[in-house]
Design a protein around this motif. Structure first.
Motif, PDB file in Angstrom:
ATOM      1  N   THR A  47      34.892  28.877 -29.408  1.00 48.33           N
ATOM      2  CA  THR A  47      35.979  29.461 -30.198  1.00 48.33           C
ATOM      3  C   THR A  47      35.778  30.965 -30.354  1.00 48.33           C
ATOM      4  O   THR A  47      36.729  31.745 -30.208  1.00 48.33           O
ATOM      5  CB  THR A  47      36.058  28.784 -31.582  1.00 48.33           C
ATOM      6  OG1 THR A  47      36.240  27.376 -31.399  1.00 48.33           O
ATOM      7  CG2 THR A  47      37.178  29.349 -32.415  1.00 48.33           C
ATOM      8  N   ILE A  48      34.560  31.379 -30.647  1.00 55.75           N
ATOM      9  CA  ILE A  48      34.267  32.802 -30.807  1.00 55.75           C
ATOM     10  C   ILE A  48      34.402  33.516 -29.469  1.00 55.75           C
ATOM     11  O   ILE A  48      34.981  34.606 -29.384  1.00 55.75           O
ATOM     12  CB  ILE A  48      32.854  33.005 -31.397  1.00 55.75           C
ATOM     13  CG1 ILE A  48      32.756  32.381 -32.788  1.00 55.75           C
ATOM     14  CG2 ILE A  48      32.466  34.475 -31.405  1.00 55.75           C
ATOM     15  CD1 ILE A  48      33.787  32.896 -33.781  1.00 55.75           C
ATOM     16  N   ALA A  49      33.915  32.912 -28.402  1.00 59.66           N
ATOM     17  CA  ALA A  49      34.043  33.518 -27.073  1.00 59.66           C
ATOM     18  C   ALA A  49      35.517  33.671 -26.697  1.00 59.66           C
ATOM     19  O   ALA A  49      35.921  34.706 -26.146  1.00 59.66           O
ATOM     20  CB  ALA A  49      33.308  32.674 -26.036  1.00 59.66           C
ATOM     21  N   ARG A  50      36.328  32.688 -27.005  1.00 60.26           N
ATOM     22  CA  ARG A  50      37.769  32.753 -26.721  1.00 60.26           C
ATOM     23  C   ARG A  50      38.393  33.936 -27.468  1.00 60.26           C
ATOM     24  O   ARG A  50      39.174  34.697 -26.911  1.00 60.26           O
ATOM     25  CB  ARG A  50      38.474  31.459 -27.119  1.00 60.26           C
ATOM     26  CG  ARG A  50      39.997  31.517 -26.950  1.00 60.26           C
ATOM     27  CD  ARG A  50      40.672  30.262 -27.475  1.00 60.26           C
ATOM     28  NE  ARG A  50      40.179  29.064 -26.836  1.00 60.26           N
ATOM     29  CZ  ARG A  50      40.665  28.554 -25.703  1.00 60.26           C
ATOM     30  NH1 ARG A  50      41.663  29.142 -25.097  1.00 60.26           N
ATOM     31  NH2 ARG A  50      40.157  27.464 -25.188  1.00 60.26           N
ATOM     32  N   ALA A  51      38.047  34.103 -28.744  1.00 61.07           N
ATOM     33  CA  ALA A  51      38.584  35.215 -29.528  1.00 61.07           C
ATOM     34  C   ALA A  51      38.154  36.552 -28.925  1.00 61.07           C
ATOM     35  O   ALA A  51      38.946  37.502 -28.865  1.00 61.07           O
ATOM     36  CB  ALA A  51      38.123  35.106 -30.976  1.00 61.07           C
ATOM     37  N   MET A  52      36.912  36.638 -28.467  1.00 57.18           N
ATOM     38  CA  MET A  52      36.423  37.865 -27.842  1.00 57.18           C
ATOM     39  C   MET A  52      37.189  38.158 -26.557  1.00 57.18           C
ATOM     40  O   MET A  52      37.594  39.307 -26.311  1.00 57.18           O
ATOM     41  CB  MET A  52      34.923  37.730 -27.552  1.00 57.18           C
ATOM     42  CG  MET A  52      34.065  37.638 -28.793  1.00 57.18           C
ATOM     43  SD  MET A  52      32.368  37.136 -28.450  1.00 57.18           S
ATOM     44  CE  MET A  52      31.744  38.586 -27.610  1.00 57.18           C
TER      45      MET A  52
END
Length: 84
Positions: A47-52
């Motif tokens: 999820t964090i990688a997607r946001a990045m």
């Protein structure tokens, strides 16, 4: 980036990557989280990688929308700097 379709994948080493959908080429971007980060993120790593990745794509789109400024040659300091 063009209007191609991209996919977010998890590599065998645990890194999260962005690549063209259906292609087995090297990923366009890889995100590696440290062990300390992984302890903090737990199951939210993707999820964090997607946001990045989404923030990066938006930044590229904004840059592409800007009018290019005339190029002027100047001396450039090639010393490495840490950017936060």
């Amino acid at each position: 980036m063009s209007s191609e379709t991209y996919e977010i994948i998890e590599l065998s080493n645990g890194d999260v990557a962005l690549r063209r959908a259906g292609h087995k080429d090297d990923p366009l971007v890889r995100i590696h989280f440290s062990a300390e980060s992984l302890d903090f993120l737990r199951e939210h790593k993707v999820t964090i990688a997607r946001a990045m990745l989404e923030a990066g794509i938006e930044a590229v789109q904004e840059i592409n929308a800007l009018e290019p400024e005339p190029f002027e040659e100047e001396d450039v300091d090639l010393t490495e700097h840490t950017i936060h």
